[in-house]
Design a protein around this motif. Structure first.
Motif, PDB file in Angstrom:
ATOM      1  N   UNK A 174      42.705  45.308  34.820  1.00 57.70           N
ATOM      2  CA  UNK A 174      43.338  44.464  35.849  1.00 57.70           C
ATOM      3  C   UNK A 174      44.210  44.824  36.986  1.00 57.70           C
ATOM      4  N   UNK A 175      44.281  44.103  37.868  1.00 56.81           N
ATOM      5  CA  UNK A 175      45.044  44.593  38.970  1.00 56.81           C
ATOM      6  C   UNK A 175      46.479  45.075  38.694  1.00 56.81           C
ATOM      7  N   UNK A 176      47.036  44.322  37.650  1.00 57.14           N
ATOM      8  CA  UNK A 176      48.577  44.886  37.409  1.00 57.14           C
ATOM      9  C   UNK A 176      48.530  46.298  36.672  1.00 57.14           C
ATOM     10  N   UNK A 177      47.408  46.557  36.014  1.00 54.68           N
ATOM     11  CA  UNK A 177      47.434  47.912  35.451  1.00 54.68           C
ATOM     12  C   UNK A 177      46.874  48.818  36.627  1.00 54.68           C
ATOM     13  N   UNK A 181      47.265  35.186  45.597  1.00 51.97           N
ATOM     14  CA  UNK A 181      47.049  36.583  45.134  1.00 51.97           C
ATOM     15  C   UNK A 181      47.986  37.022  44.179  1.00 51.97           C
ATOM     16  N   UNK A 182      47.605  37.519  43.276  1.00 49.76           N
ATOM     17  CA  UNK A 182      48.514  38.143  42.009  1.00 49.76           C
ATOM     18  C   UNK A 182      49.817  38.690  42.641  1.00 49.76           C
ATOM     19  N   UNK A 183      49.605  39.608  43.640  1.00 48.97           N
ATOM     20  CA  UNK A 183      50.739  40.297  44.091  1.00 48.97           C
ATOM     21  C   UNK A 183      51.006  39.361  45.486  1.00 48.97           C
ATOM     22  N   UNK A 215      38.738  38.595  42.944  1.00 49.06           N
ATOM     23  CA  UNK A 215      39.813  39.225  42.479  1.00 49.06           C
ATOM     24  C   UNK A 215      39.916  40.817  41.854  1.00 49.06           C
ATOM     25  N   UNK A 216      38.897  40.787  41.255  1.00 48.44           N
ATOM     26  CA  UNK A 216      38.428  42.178  40.525  1.00 48.44           C
ATOM     27  C   UNK A 216      38.970  42.208  39.077  1.00 48.44           C
ATOM     28  N   UNK A 217      39.385  40.896  38.746  1.00 47.10           N
ATOM     29  CA  UNK A 217      40.042  40.858  37.441  1.00 47.10           C
ATOM     30  C   UNK A 217      38.865  41.059  36.256  1.00 47.10           C
ATOM     31  N   UNK A 218      39.221  41.549  35.058  1.00 42.23           N
ATOM     32  CA  UNK A 218      38.388  41.940  33.971  1.00 42.23           C
ATOM     33  C   UNK A 218      38.060  40.543  33.351  1.00 42.23           C
ATOM     34  N   UNK A 219      39.016  39.534  33.345  1.00 41.51           N
ATOM     35  CA  UNK A 219      38.904  38.068  32.547  1.00 41.51           C
ATOM     36  C   UNK A 219      38.496  36.963  34.015  1.00 41.51           C
ATOM     37  N   UNK A 235      32.299  38.460  37.141  1.00 42.08           N
ATOM     38  CA  UNK A 235      32.683  36.874  37.733  1.00 42.08           C
ATOM     39  C   UNK A 235      34.189  36.512  37.484  1.00 42.08           C
ATOM     40  N   UNK A 236      34.595  35.765  38.626  1.00 41.11           N
ATOM     41  CA  UNK A 236      35.848  35.164  38.413  1.00 41.11           C
ATOM     42  C   UNK A 236      35.913  33.783  37.866  1.00 41.11           C
ATOM     43  N   UNK A 237      34.901  33.065  38.222  1.00 45.37           N
ATOM     44  CA  UNK A 237      34.955  31.734  38.024  1.00 45.37           C
ATOM     45  C   UNK A 237      34.020  31.283  36.939  1.00 45.37           C
TER      46      UNK A 237
END
Length: 424
Positions: free
Chosen positions: A14-17, A213-215, A250-254, A283-285
Motif C-alpha cells: 500500500x502507499x502508506x508502506x 487521495x490518501x496523502x 490508487x495502486x492499493x493492494x486492497x 482493481x480499486x473498485x
C-alpha cells in the motif's frame, strides 16, 4: 551466480508502506553499503521511485542474500520486518531477469507504459557503476533492459495506452451519465494515471473536479493545478455521493471503493446514475458494483474490449511480446556465458597437449622444413578444433537448458581438467 530482485512496489505494498520505504540519500547509502558487505552479493543496484524501492543483485546464495537485504532494508527505512514480509515482492533467477525487463519497459508501472522509469533505472545504474557496485553481469542485464525499454517505446504505441484507456473510460461514462460538461468528476488517487485522468476530464469540459487521495497534500497539489478541489480520504463517502463519474487508480493492494461504499452513495443520490472507471491493477473498485441499478463499472478488461482488443490492450500485448523475446535472448546469452569457463578450460587443455606434441615432433624431426612444419601445425589445430566443436556447442546448449553442471563434471573427468584449465 543468479539474479535476485528484492523490494517493495505498488503491486504488493500500500502507499502508506511505500511512503515509509522512501529512501533519502543517507538511507540509500546505508542499503548500498550493507549490500556490499554481504558475502552472498557480488553486484547490486537500487531503484527508488515513488512507486517502488527495489534492489537488483547478483547473488551466490539465495537465503543469505535475502537475509542480508532484509536487515539492510529494515534498518535503513521505517519498515518493520512484519511489514516487509507481508508486502515483499521477491523474484529469483529467470523470473528476476524478466522482472527487470518489464520494469524498464513500463509494463510494471502504475501508469502502464510510462517512460520516466527509463531515466530512473539509468540513473540507478550510473550510481552503481560510479560506486563500484555494478560488474559486468548486472551491467549487461540493465543495459539490455534499457535498450529493450527504448525499443518498446519506439516500436509500439504503449505511450498512448494510458491516454487511450482514459479516453475510452470517459467516453463510456458520458454515454451513461451524459455530457461531462454537466457532470461532477471524482478522481481517487494522485499518481501519474490519476493525474492523466483528471487532466483529461478537465480538458473535456467537466463541470467540477474533486480529488481524493490518501496523502492529502498530493491531492491538493493535483486539484489546484487543475482548478479543482481536494478532499481528505476520510471524506470519501461524501465525495462518492456527490460524484457522477468516479475514476480510481490508487495502486492499493486492497479495494479502495467497495460495493457497500457505492450502495451508500446511491442511496444518498436517490438512485441517480453513476459511472465508475477503474484504471488500477489490481482493481480499486469492487466488481460487484456493476450489479447495482443505475451504476456502470469499467475496469481494464472492459476498457480493453472497448478498444477492440477482446479484453487485452494491443499495445501492451505487443510490448510484452518484444520484452519476452528480449528476455529469452538475454537468458540464452547469460546461460551460454556460464559455459565459458569450462569451454576455455577444455580448449586450454587441448592447446597444452598440442604444444607438447609439436615440441616432441621438433625434437624427432630436426631436418623438417619450416614450410612442412607449419603445415603440420595447421593440420593438428584443425583436427583439435573439429574434435572440440561439438563438445563446445553442446556445453552452450545445455547451459541454456539449465543442465550444464553434470556435463561440466563429465568433461572434467573425461579430459582430466584442472581448475586452471590444465591437464593432469
Amino acid at each position: 551466480m543468479s539474479l535476485l530482485a528484492f523490494g517493495l512496489n505498488h503491486r504488493r505494498a500500500p502507499i502508506s508502506v511505500l511512503e515509509r520505504a522512501a529512501l533519502d540519500e543517507a538511507s540509500l547509502a546505508q542499503i548500498l553499503a550493507a549490500a556490499s558487505d554481504s558475502p552472498d552479493i557480488s553486484e547490486h543496484v537500487v531503484v527508488a521511485t515513488c512507486n517502488r524501492t527495489e534492489i537488483y543483485a547478483e547473488v551466490s546464495g539465495f537465503h543469505g542474500a535475502v537475509a542480508d537485504l532484509t536487515e539492510a532494508f529494515t534498518s535503513s527505512t521505517g519498515i518493520t520486518h512484519d511489514d516487509l514480509k507481508a508486502h515483499l515482492d521477491l523474484h529469483y533467477g529467470d523470473a528476476a531477469v524478466a522482472h527487470v525487463f518489464n520494469v524498464a519497459a513500463g509494463l510494471d508501472s502504475m501508469a502502464v507504459g510510462e517512460s520516466q522509469i527509463l531515466g530512473q533505472l539509468r540513473a540507478a545504474l550510473a550510481r552503481g557503476q560510479s560506486d563500484g557496485h555494478v560488474g559486468s553481469s548486472l551491467n549487461s542485464l540493465v543495459q539490455q533492459a534499457l535498450r529493450t525499454g527504448k525499443q518498446v517505446h519506439s516500436e509500439t504505441g504503449i505511450d498512448e495506452v494510458s491516454r487511450s484507456l482514459v479516453g475510452a473510460g470517459l467516453d463510456a461514462a458520458e454515454q451513461h451519465v451524459g455530457p461531462l460538461a454537466d457532470a461532477h468528476v471524482l478522481v481517487v488517487g494522485a499518481g501519474a494515471m490519476s493525474a492523466l485522468a483528471a487532466t483529461s476530464a478537465v480538458r473535456r469540459g467537466a463541470e467540477r473536479l474533486t480529488v481524493v487521495n490518501r496523502t492529502h497534500e498530493r491531492g491538493v497539489a493535483l486539484a489546484e493545478r487543475l482548478e479543482g478541489t481536494a478532499r481528505p480520504l476520510d471524506e470519501l463517502a461524501e465525495a462518492l455521493a456527490d460524484a457522477d463519474v468516479v475514476i480510481s487508480c490508487t495502486g492499493s493492494t486492497g479495494l479502495a471503493i467497495t460495493l457497500a461504499d457505492v450502495a451508500d452513495a446511491q442511496v444518498a443520490r436517490g438512485g441517480r446514475r453513476q459511472a465508475f472507471v477503474d484504471l488500477a491493477l489490481p482493481h480499486d473498485i469492487g466488481q460487484e458494483v456493476a450489479d447495482l441499478t443505475g451504476v456502470v463499472r469499467l475496469g481494464l478488461a472492459e476498457l480493453g474490449e472497448l478498444l477492440g482488443s477482446s479484453g487485452t490492450v494491443p499495445e501492451v500485448e505487443q510490448a510484452r511480446s518484444l520484452v519476452g523475446d528480449a528476455v529469452t535472448r538475454h537468458l540464452g546469452a547469460r546461460a551460454a556465458s556460464q559455459a565459458a569457463p569450462t569451454v576455455r578450460a577444455l580448449r586450454a587443455a587441448a592447446q597444452q597437449v598440442v604444444g607438447r606434441e609439436l615440441g616432441r615432433l621438433d625434437q624427432r624431426t630436426p631436418d623438417m622444413s619450416a614450410e612442412h612444419r607449419a603445415e603440420v601445425e595447421r593440420a593438428v589445430h584443425r583436427i583439435v578444433d573439429k574434435l572440440l566443436h561439438q563438445p563446445t556447442v553442446r556445453a552452450k546448449e545445455l547451459a541454456v537448458d539449465g543442465r550444464l553442471g553434470e556435463y561440466e563434471d563429465a568433461l572434467r573427468q573425461l579430459f582430466d581438467l584442472h581448475a586452471d584449465g590444465g591437464v593432469l
